[in-house]
Structures are given as C-alpha cells and as structure tokens.
Scaffold this active site. Structure first.
Site, PDB file in Angstrom:
ATOM      1  N   LYS A   9       0.826  -1.211   0.000  1.00 26.70           N
ATOM      2  CA  LYS A   9       0.000   0.000   0.000  1.00 26.70           C
ATOM      3  C   LYS A   9       0.860   1.261   0.000  1.00 26.70           C
ATOM      4  O   LYS A   9       2.075   1.196   0.195  1.00 26.70           O
ATOM      5  CB  LYS A   9      -0.926  -0.040   1.217  1.00 26.70           C
ATOM      6  CG  LYS A   9      -1.915  -1.212   1.203  1.00 26.70           C
ATOM      7  CD  LYS A   9      -2.863  -1.113   2.399  1.00 26.70           C
ATOM      8  CE  LYS A   9      -3.728  -2.356   2.520  1.00 26.70           C
ATOM      9  NZ  LYS A   9      -4.711  -2.209   3.615  1.00 26.70           N
ATOM     10  N   TYR A  49     -12.643  -2.641  -3.002  1.00 23.06           N
ATOM     11  CA  TYR A  49     -13.196  -2.642  -1.644  1.00 23.06           C
ATOM     12  C   TYR A  49     -14.725  -2.582  -1.661  1.00 23.06           C
ATOM     13  O   TYR A  49     -15.324  -1.959  -0.786  1.00 23.06           O
ATOM     14  CB  TYR A  49     -12.620  -1.471  -0.850  1.00 23.06           C
ATOM     15  CG  TYR A  49     -11.168  -1.653  -0.440  1.00 23.06           C
ATOM     16  CD1 TYR A  49     -10.757  -2.783   0.263  1.00 23.06           C
ATOM     17  CD2 TYR A  49     -10.204  -0.678  -0.736  1.00 23.06           C
ATOM     18  CE1 TYR A  49      -9.432  -2.950   0.654  1.00 23.06           C
ATOM     19  CE2 TYR A  49      -8.879  -0.838  -0.342  1.00 23.06           C
ATOM     20  CZ  TYR A  49      -8.503  -1.984   0.352  1.00 23.06           C
ATOM     21  OH  TYR A  49      -7.193  -2.144   0.749  1.00 23.06           O
ATOM     22  N   ASN A 112      -1.776  -0.299   7.259  1.00 20.83           N
ATOM     23  CA  ASN A 112      -1.270  -1.610   7.683  1.00 20.83           C
ATOM     24  C   ASN A 112      -0.400  -2.247   6.604  1.00 20.83           C
ATOM     25  O   ASN A 112      -0.241  -3.452   6.547  1.00 20.83           O
ATOM     26  CB  ASN A 112      -2.434  -2.514   8.105  1.00 20.83           C
ATOM     27  CG  ASN A 112      -3.426  -2.750   6.981  1.00 20.83           C
ATOM     28  OD1 ASN A 112      -3.241  -2.271   5.862  1.00 20.83           O
ATOM     29  ND2 ASN A 112      -4.467  -3.510   7.260  1.00 20.83           N
ATOM     30  N   HIS A 115      -2.004  -5.387   1.588  1.00 23.03           N
ATOM     31  CA  HIS A 115      -3.284  -6.068   1.408  1.00 23.03           C
ATOM     32  C   HIS A 115      -3.013  -7.453   0.844  1.00 23.03           C
ATOM     33  O   HIS A 115      -2.159  -7.610  -0.037  1.00 23.03           O
ATOM     34  CB  HIS A 115      -4.192  -5.308   0.426  1.00 23.03           C
ATOM     35  CG  HIS A 115      -5.374  -6.138  -0.004  1.00 23.03           C
ATOM     36  ND1 HIS A 115      -6.508  -6.254   0.757  1.00 23.03           N
ATOM     37  CD2 HIS A 115      -5.556  -6.948  -1.085  1.00 23.03           C
ATOM     38  CE1 HIS A 115      -7.363  -7.076   0.153  1.00 23.03           C
ATOM     39  NE2 HIS A 115      -6.803  -7.509  -0.965  1.00 23.03           N
ATOM     40  N   GLU A 126      -9.793 -10.359  -7.397  1.00 20.62           N
ATOM     41  CA  GLU A 126      -8.829  -9.265  -7.252  1.00 20.62           C
ATOM     42  C   GLU A 126      -7.687  -9.378  -8.275  1.00 20.62           C
ATOM     43  O   GLU A 126      -7.227  -8.371  -8.802  1.00 20.62           O
ATOM     44  CB  GLU A 126      -8.275  -9.253  -5.822  1.00 20.62           C
ATOM     45  CG  GLU A 126      -9.341  -8.862  -4.800  1.00 20.62           C
ATOM     46  CD  GLU A 126      -8.894  -9.050  -3.348  1.00 20.62           C
ATOM     47  OE1 GLU A 126      -7.720  -9.398  -3.107  1.00 20.62           O
ATOM     48  OE2 GLU A 126      -9.740  -8.846  -2.444  1.00 20.62           O
TER      49      GLU A 126
HETATM   50  P1  CMP Z   1      -7.180  -4.579   3.874  1.00 17.25           P
HETATM   51  O1  CMP Z   1      -6.672  -5.933   4.220  1.00 17.25           O
HETATM   52  O2  CMP Z   1      -6.592  -3.931   2.676  1.00 17.25           O
HETATM   53  O3  CMP Z   1      -8.772  -4.622   3.691  1.00 17.25           O
HETATM   54  C1  CMP Z   1      -9.611  -3.557   4.007  1.00 17.25           C
HETATM   55  C2  CMP Z   1      -8.857  -2.406   4.608  1.00 17.25           C
HETATM   56  O4  CMP Z   1      -9.686  -1.457   5.267  1.00 17.25           O
HETATM   57  C3  CMP Z   1      -7.961  -2.939   5.707  1.00 17.25           C
HETATM   58  O5  CMP Z   1      -6.890  -3.630   5.133  1.00 17.25           O
HETATM   59  C4  CMP Z   1      -7.623  -1.679   6.456  1.00 17.25           C
HETATM   60  O6  CMP Z   1      -6.593  -0.939   5.810  1.00 17.25           O
HETATM   61  C5  CMP Z   1      -8.941  -0.893   6.321  1.00 17.25           C
HETATM   62  N1  CMP Z   1      -9.766  -1.000   7.522  1.00 17.25           N
HETATM   63  C6  CMP Z   1     -10.397  -2.084   7.993  1.00 17.25           C
HETATM   64  N2  CMP Z   1     -11.115  -1.764   9.088  1.00 17.25           N
HETATM   65  C7  CMP Z   1     -10.944  -0.439   9.278  1.00 17.25           C
HETATM   66  C8  CMP Z   1     -11.439   0.479  10.224  1.00 17.25           C
HETATM   67  N3  CMP Z   1     -12.285   0.085  11.204  1.00 17.25           N
HETATM   68  N4  CMP Z   1     -11.045   1.764  10.126  1.00 17.25           N
HETATM   69  C9  CMP Z   1     -10.210   2.148   9.147  1.00 17.25           C
HETATM   70  N5  CMP Z   1      -9.718   1.320   8.200  1.00 17.25           N
HETATM   71  C10 CMP Z   1     -10.066   0.032   8.276  1.00 17.25           C
END
Ligand code: CMP
Length: 152
Positions: A9, A49, A112, A115, A126
C-alpha cells in the site's frame, strides 16, 4: 498451487519498505509471478473494496489507497492465501503479533502496509481486477527440489 493478490500500500512504498517486504515473501519461498507499480483510481478502489464502500471508514480508506502509488503483485505457492495472511498478522498493526509483517512494521489499522486476498474467491476476483492474463508469468523455480519434498 494457489495464487493471491498482494498490494504494497501507499504507506509501504512511501516508507521505503517495499524491498524489505518483498524480501520476506521471497525468503518464505513464494513465487512472484506478476508485479507492477500502479496508481489506484477511485473507481478501482470502489471495485476492490466493494464490501467496504458503505462503511463509515470507506472515504478515509479510499483517500489513503489512492493517495500515492502501490505495488501490485501476484504470489503463487502451496496454500499461499492462508500462508501470506499469517505472515501479515492481524489487520491492525497495534494488534498484530510481533514477528508478523504488520506486527513488526505498522502501528495503525488503516496504514497496515499490505493487502492480501482473504480467500480463493476474492483472490480470483482481485487478480483479474489488477492484472491481465498476459501480465502473469508463472515459472518453475530451479530451487524447488531444495524448498520442499516431491510429495508436498
Ligand atoms: P485490507 O486488508 O486492505 O482490507 C480492508 C482495509 O480497510 C484494511 O486492510 C484496512 O486498511 C482498512 N480498515 C479495515 N477496518 C478499518 C477500520 N475500522 N477503520 C479504518 N480502516 C479500516
């Protein structure tokens, strides 16, 4: 053999962690069979998403994922969807166990770093969103006999 879609990311690319994290996947013995640097558009973000579009955190997530380029990759390996998700750790870097990628490098739920597809159906969907067939290049690593037994 299974395939999974990985995005390094914007926080990962901006923090110069792409090489380190690609290295973790390589060291594990996973095969990179597609990879490119791309700018995610709001339209692509909404498709990727789709399950989160109505959630309160979606506007922030879209702004984040479209805010700077990402590295998109397809990894191939035995049980790779589960293996990679365990390597990443829990969604939030504040909860992810030490030793996992998020546990070691992230202190955020949104930022984080990586993905990874969460199941076979998501992986197929995806991979198709990010790559055309002619951008995917499976190959047999010459190291295979030293990475796993013939019956694995
Ligand atoms: P990812 O695995 O890419 O899938 C969905 C993404 O949404 C997740 O990683 C986080 O980056 C984001 N995400 C999930 N839950 C939350 C939340 N409660 N608040 C903000 N971002 C979130």
């Amino acid at each position: 053999m299974e395939r999974t879609l990985i995005l390094l990311k914007p926080d990962c690319v901006q923090r110069r962690l792409a090489g380190t994290i690609i290295g973790r996947f390589e060291e594990k013995g996973l095969n990179i069979i597609a990879m490119k640097l791309i700018q995610v558009t709001p339209d692509l973000a909404k498709q990727h998403y789709a399950e989160h579009v109505e959630k309160p955190f979606y506007p922030g997530l879209e702004a984040f994922i479209t805010g700077s380029p990402v590295v998109a990759m397809v990894l191939e390996g035995l049980d790779v969807i589960r293996v990679v998700r365990e390597m990443l750790g829990a969604t939030s870097g504040l909860i992810a166990a030490s030793g996992t990628i998020r546990g070691d490098f992230s202190s955020s739920r949104q930022m984080n770093l990586v993905h990874a597809s969460d199941g076979a159906e998501a992986a197929a969907r995806e991979i198709e969103l990010y790559f055309s067939d002619d951008e995917i290049h499976p190959y047999e690593p010459t190291l295979t006999p030293w990475m796993k037994a013939a019956d694995e």
